[in-house]
Design an enzyme around this catalytic site. Structure first.
Site, short mmCIF file in Angstrom:
data_model
loop_
_atom_site.label_atom_id
_atom_site.label_comp_id
_atom_site.label_asym_id
_atom_site.label_seq_id
_atom_site.Cartn_x
_atom_site.Cartn_y
_atom_site.Cartn_z
N ARG A 1 -4.72 -7.86 -20.60
CA ARG A 1 -5.62 -7.28 -21.61
C ARG A 1 -4.85 -6.47 -22.66
O ARG A 1 -5.33 -6.24 -23.75
CB ARG A 1 -6.67 -6.37 -20.95
CG ARG A 1 -7.55 -7.06 -19.94
CD ARG A 1 -8.58 -6.12 -19.35
NE ARG A 1 -9.67 -5.87 -20.27
CZ ARG A 1 -9.88 -4.74 -20.92
NH1 ARG A 1 -9.07 -3.72 -20.75
NH2 ARG A 1 -10.90 -4.61 -21.73
N ASP B 1 -10.76 1.74 -24.40
CA ASP B 1 -11.16 1.75 -22.99
C ASP B 1 -10.86 3.08 -22.31
O ASP B 1 -9.99 3.83 -22.74
CB ASP B 1 -10.41 0.66 -22.22
CG ASP B 1 -10.96 -0.72 -22.53
OD1 ASP B 1 -12.14 -0.82 -22.87
OD2 ASP B 1 -10.18 -1.68 -22.41
N GLU C 1 2.25 -8.02 8.64
CA GLU C 1 2.58 -6.60 8.73
C GLU C 1 3.31 -6.12 7.47
O GLU C 1 3.59 -4.94 7.31
CB GLU C 1 3.48 -6.33 9.94
CG GLU C 1 2.78 -6.45 11.28
CD GLU C 1 1.58 -5.52 11.41
OE1 GLU C 1 1.67 -4.37 10.97
OE2 GLU C 1 0.55 -5.97 11.94
N PRO D 1 0.82 -1.22 0.00
CA PRO D 1 0.00 0.00 0.00
C PRO D 1 0.85 1.27 0.00
O PRO D 1 0.33 2.37 -0.21
CB PRO D 1 -0.82 -0.12 1.29
CG PRO D 1 -0.15 -1.15 2.12
CD PRO D 1 0.63 -2.03 1.21
#
Ligand code: SAM
Length: 246
Positions: free
Chosen positions: A153, A168, A115, A88
């Site tokens: 893709r 897209d 963690e 993250p």
């Protein structure tokens, strides 16, 4: 392209290898997914991959299994390669980043857990740190699947002729236009007449205009006039004028 995935949960990936676009890519021999179970690179009877965080706190993914799994990856694929840690704390994953990764011959994805991973993994093995958004998941498996599917893709030949990713959202500098299928009328709602007209030029213009309208409404940050061709820029000015008028 070969995706190597280092994980303690290989079974999370199997359904994705059997169905959908990734399965198509594998079947069409455009991509390969090689999953390395980090527990196979442990030496104790309990196949331990985690240990307590020095200084207190939760568990941390140990360095040894990850380094040993990377040794095996390096034996299988000797050339230089990007090694991605899903975290993250990384750079937010975007279509641009996916296009950049899609040019690689191989990509290694390291899935954290607990963690996170021992810092020496990040310091030594990693070339890229990628986050799929500002929220915290329990592991890097879902983020890896997001990265794999997005890149798949883009790899030429994976989607097949009937579908192209070029139209897209985010590949174009605006969002995709609204789509309709049969029936022409559904619960009192009609398909816009223009889409049934067979006039391809008018349909193209309508789609572009609708795409620009919704981008302006939802993601104005994407609309940079300098990225638009002449025709699209003209339609955008028309859309803006209509919005001002009412
Ligand atoms: N303690 C870490 C922190 O706050 O930065 C979070 C660890 S998270 C519970 C466990 C693992 O899930 C991470 O090591 C990473 O591999 C993965 N992960 C969680 N959220 C993610 C995200 N938004 N993008 C990419 N990976 C994520």
């Amino acid at each position: 392209m070969i995706f190597y995935v280092l994980t303690i949960f290989p079974e999370f990936f199997y359904p994705f290898l059997e169905k959908g676009i990734v399965a198509k890519g594998i079947e069409r021999k455009k991509l390969e997914i090689r999953i390395k179970n980090l527990r196979d690179f442990t030496k104790d009877k309990r196949r331990t991959v985690d240990d307590y965080s020095f200084g207190g706190g939760g568990m941390v993914l140990k360095p040894e299994p990850v380094f040993l799994a990377m040794d095996e990856v390096n034996k299988e694929f000797k050339n230089k390669k990007r090694v991605v840690l899903l975290t993250p704390q990384g750079e937010i994953f975007t279509q641009r980043k996916a296009e950049e990764f899609a040019r690689e011959k191989a990509l290694v994805l390291i899935c954290g857990r607990y963690e996170g991973v021992d810092e020496r993994i990040r310091e030594t093995l990693i070339t890229d740190e990628i986050s799929i958004g500002d929220y915290v998941l329990a592991g890097g498996e879902l983020p890896s699947l997001v990265v794999i599917e997005t890149i798949s893709r883009i790899i030429p030949g994976v989607l097949g002729k009937e579908r192209s990713y070029e139209e897209d959202s985010f590949t174009q500098p605006f969002l995709d236009w609204p789509h309709y299928t049969r029936p022409r009328e559904f619960r009192g709602k009609q398909v816009p007449e223009i889409l049934l007209s067979g006039n391809h030029q008018e349909i193209k213009k309508w789609r572009l205009k609708e795409a620009l309208k919704r981008t302006l409404q939802r993601r104005p940050d994407l609309l940079k006039e300098e990225l638009l061709d002449k025709e699209t820029g003209k339609i955008l000015r028309e859309v803006k004028r209509e919005r001002r008028l009412g």
